[in-house]
Scaffold this motif. Structure first.
Motif, PDB file in Angstrom:
ATOM      1  N   SER A 161       4.031   5.956  -5.072  1.00  7.92           N
ATOM      2  CA  SER A 161       4.296   6.015  -6.512  1.00  7.92           C
ATOM      3  C   SER A 161       3.202   6.787  -7.238  1.00  7.92           C
ATOM      4  O   SER A 161       3.485   7.618  -8.109  1.00  7.92           O
ATOM      5  CB  SER A 161       4.378   4.609  -7.112  1.00  7.92           C
ATOM      6  N   LEU A 162       1.953   6.514  -6.852  1.00  3.85           N
ATOM      7  CA  LEU A 162       0.836   7.239  -7.491  1.00  3.85           C
ATOM      8  C   LEU A 162       0.937   8.738  -7.211  1.00  3.85           C
ATOM      9  O   LEU A 162       0.719   9.568  -8.104  1.00  3.85           O
ATOM     10  CB  LEU A 162      -0.506   6.734  -6.948  1.00  3.85           C
ATOM     11  N   SER A 163       1.298   9.072  -5.965  1.00  7.89           N
ATOM     12  CA  SER A 163       1.415  10.491  -5.602  1.00  7.89           C
ATOM     13  C   SER A 163       2.517  11.160  -6.403  1.00  7.89           C
ATOM     14  O   SER A 163       2.347  12.277  -6.909  1.00  7.89           O
ATOM     15  CB  SER A 163       1.704  10.642  -4.103  1.00  7.89           C
ATOM     16  N   LEU A 164       3.675  10.470  -6.542  1.00  5.56           N
ATOM     17  CA  LEU A 164       4.784  11.047  -7.323  1.00  5.56           C
ATOM     18  C   LEU A 164       4.357  11.275  -8.765  1.00  5.56           C
ATOM     19  O   LEU A 164       4.642  12.323  -9.351  1.00  5.56           O
ATOM     20  CB  LEU A 164       5.990  10.101  -7.317  1.00  5.56           C
ATOM     21  N   PHE A 195       0.839  -1.208   0.000  1.00  4.54           N
ATOM     22  CA  PHE A 195       0.000   0.000   0.000  1.00  4.54           C
ATOM     23  C   PHE A 195       0.874   1.258   0.000  1.00  4.54           C
ATOM     24  O   PHE A 195       0.620   2.204  -0.747  1.00  4.54           O
ATOM     25  CB  PHE A 195      -0.909   0.029   1.234  1.00  4.54           C
ATOM     26  N   GLY A 196       1.892   1.250   0.863  1.00  5.50           N
ATOM     27  CA  GLY A 196       2.792   2.398   0.971  1.00  5.50           C
ATOM     28  C   GLY A 196       3.461   2.691  -0.365  1.00  5.50           C
ATOM     29  O   GLY A 196       3.458   3.836  -0.839  1.00  5.50           O
ATOM     30  N   VAL A 197       4.021   1.638  -0.980  1.00  2.00           N
ATOM     31  CA  VAL A 197       4.738   1.821  -2.254  1.00  2.00           C
ATOM     32  C   VAL A 197       3.782   2.329  -3.340  1.00  2.00           C
ATOM     33  O   VAL A 197       4.098   3.272  -4.073  1.00  2.00           O
ATOM     34  CB  VAL A 197       5.421   0.492  -2.689  1.00  2.00           C
ATOM     35  N   VAL A 198       2.590   1.733  -3.396  1.00  2.00           N
ATOM     36  CA  VAL A 198       1.628   2.112  -4.446  1.00  2.00           C
ATOM     37  C   VAL A 198       1.164   3.561  -4.246  1.00  2.00           C
ATOM     38  O   VAL A 198       1.155   4.356  -5.196  1.00  2.00           O
ATOM     39  CB  VAL A 198       0.419   1.133  -4.461  1.00  2.00           C
TER      40      VAL A 198
END
Lengths: 322, 244
Positions: free
Chosen positions: B232-235, B226-229
């Motif tokens: 990444s989506l935010s970036l 969840f953290g990675v996704v």
């Protein structure tokens, strides 16, 4: 040597083309002016050059770095002063400068030394521990410029640096820009104050509707707008009703114009001197208080090339800022 | 080295400017007390502090991190000071991590407040502290990244608050803290498994009350994912929306 090189630079937002394939280069050590009305594409161009906007097509190189792929590398060498002072309201002047220096990786001792030096240089030493929100508009502008140069950038982008501030502060800022340039910083300046650009810039580009319509040195641009010569005389008395007829008779190839009071302007289609006219007025026993050749201002050049009235442009900008 | 200096200073500035402020400190103290009082009023019986501790900790983390990050970033965007960070020679991922880390630390600090209060009232000796700490860190991280995701999606501070609540309140009721997931209507039960709080809360329950229902390794993997996704989506959204 070109420090910025822009080729066919284009920026599109959906169907809207904000910047339309522009080309220009900025030489090392010059003050380059970028002039145009609101919505012409000035800020979009700057944003692409500083890495705040993506490039749709074309290329922009800054110190040899291709901004499409190496914007972060180029950002080490540029300083940015945006059109609105965007430092942190809750930090004081010293903290703001120190924080901005840290963003460029400067060591603590270096940051502190440079922040103190700049506060002195920009006459803000007494306000160094006051929060930024308590600064006047002119002080905010000066601190924002100080923040833009704290890391000794090779290129400084100044977006409308004197808009909306008092005359004394604006003058001080113009002097600072000249000082910075004298110390080797290349300056990329946008302004809607034509006389400011005329006074400061080595070369100027006019941008209208996303396209660069003219680029050159101030003298080059002015000579382009100059059509013939205008000589102006201020006489002690120009009320003689026969004076106009006598001028026409003696100088049939010229066109005379009585401006107001005792001022007479003579338009010549080709370069001309003052002596013949002075002799003429002397023969008619008229004293000449002042005689000069009128050159077109950069404002005339801008209006001629773009067809845009400067006053309207300045008013639009002030309105936008408010 | 250059990036480290920038990273450290962004983090310190944010902590000093936003997080260590009287309103936030009082929020961190009042929030768990208010939640505990709410349980007391609801049950009208002596409270089982240990039973409600995971819930209060989870709420403290979720509310603290999401709102703080969403509000601070939106606030800096409004004042255009965020542009100053975007044009600095620091990689976007490092910049966003620096901005997020303040909120993560704030979330961890918030979670520790109910634990400190509880330690005066009950014995906490048999808690699996390592697992509890890992779950707090992961919950704070995913909640902060959720806050970042929200911050990138909105442009006004009030929108950030509204949008945060749109996520937070359903999460509270779906995560199994107050109503076990197995007791939820079958039709909405799948929703519980697509929110990170479910896994974080389950890990906390396991570490504090030995009452987990999901295999812990699975919860850890899902929380990290969840953290990675979310990050990444935010970036991706920052590049798309803010680097115009």
């Amino acid at each position: 040597m070109s420090i910025i090189k822009v080729e066919n630079l284009t920026k599109r937002y959906g169907d809207f083309e904000a910047v339309k394939g522009i080309n220009f280069s900025v030489h090392k050590g010059e003050i380059f002016g970028f002039l145009g009305p609101n919505g012409a594409g000035k800020t979009t161009t700057i944003n692409m050059l500083i890495g705040l906007a993506g490039i749709t097509s074309g290329s922009a190189k800054l110190l040899g770095y291709d901004l499409t792929f190496q914007a972060k590398k180029a950002q080490k060498y540029i300083g940015i002063v945006p059109d609105e002072s965007n430092l942190y309201e809750e930090l004081d002047g010293f903290q703001n400068l120190s924080f901005c220096a840290a963003l460029y990786g400067m060591k603590k001792s270096e940051r502190m030394e440079k922040a103190h030096e700049l506060l002195h240089r920009f006459n803000l030493a007494d306000a160094g521990n006051k929060p930024f929100r308590a600064y006047s508009r002119g002080m905010k502008r000066r601190l924002t410029i100080a923040a833009g140069i704290i890391h000794d950038p090779k290129i400084l982008f100044l977006d409308e640096p004197t808009t909306g501030i008092d005359v004394a502060s604006a003058r001080q800022i113009r002097e600072l820009i000249l000082d910075l340039n004298a110390s080797g910083t290349t300056v990329f300046l946008t302004t809607h104050y034509i006389e400011e650009a005329e006074r400061l810039c080595h070369r100027i580009a006019f941008i209208v509707d996303g396209k660069i319509v003219r680029i050159g040195t101030v003298n080059e641009l002015m000579s382009e707008a100059q059509e013939g010569t205008i000589v102006q005389f201020t006489l002690d008395d120009a009320s003689d009703p026969g004076l106009r007829e006598a001028l026409r008779h003696r100088f049939p190839e010229f066109e005379e114009e009585f401006i107001s009071g005792n001022i007479v302007r003579i338009h010549s289609p080709s370069p001309t001197g003052l002596m013949e006219f002075m002799k003429f007025f002397d023969e008619r026993k008229l004293n000449i208080y002042e005689a000069k050749i009128i050159r077109p201002s950069l404002e005339d050049v801008f209006v001629k090339i773009t067809g845009i009235e400067i006053n309207k442009m300045a008013k639009d900008k002030e309105q936008y800022k408010k | 080295m250059r990036s480290c200096t920038a990273f450290k200073n962004i983090l310190i500035k944010d902590i000093k400017t936003y997080y260590i402020k009287p309103p936030n400190i009082s929020w961190g103290i009042i929030f768990p007390i208010a939640w505990t009082a709410m349980f007391f009023v609801k049950s009208q019986t002596p409270i089982d502090i240990r039973a409600i501790l995971p819930g209060v900790m989870s709420m403290s983390i979720l509310f603290g991190t999401t709102s703080m990050l969403a509000v601070t970033i939106t606030f800096e965007r409004r004042h255009r000071s965020f542009e100053r960070l975007l044009v600095a020679p620091i990689e976007l991922s490092s910049l966003m991590l620096a901005k997020t880390l303040g909120a993560i630390l704030f979330g961890i600090a918030n979670a520790s407040v109910p634990v400190i209060f509880a330690s005066f009232l009950i014995s906490l000796s048999d808690i699996n502290w390592v697992l509890a700490f890992i779950s707090v860190v992961l919950m704070a991280t995913t909640s902060a990244f959720l806050g970042l995701f929200i911050a990138v999606a909105v442009s006004e501070v009030f929108e950030a608050q509204t949008f945060s609540n749109f996520f937070r309140f359903p999460m509270i009721f779906l995560c199994g803290l107050f109503i076990p997931v197995s007791d939820l209507p079958r039709i909405i039960r799948p929703l519980s498994y697509i929110i990170p709080l479910t896994y974080g809360a389950d890990l906390l329950k396991l570490s504090i009350n030995n009452d987990g229902h999901i295999f812990p390794i699975l919860s850890l993997v899902i929380l990290v994912t969840f953290g990675v996704v979310l990050f990444s989506l935010s970036l991706k959204n920052v590049k798309r929306k803010w680097i115009y």
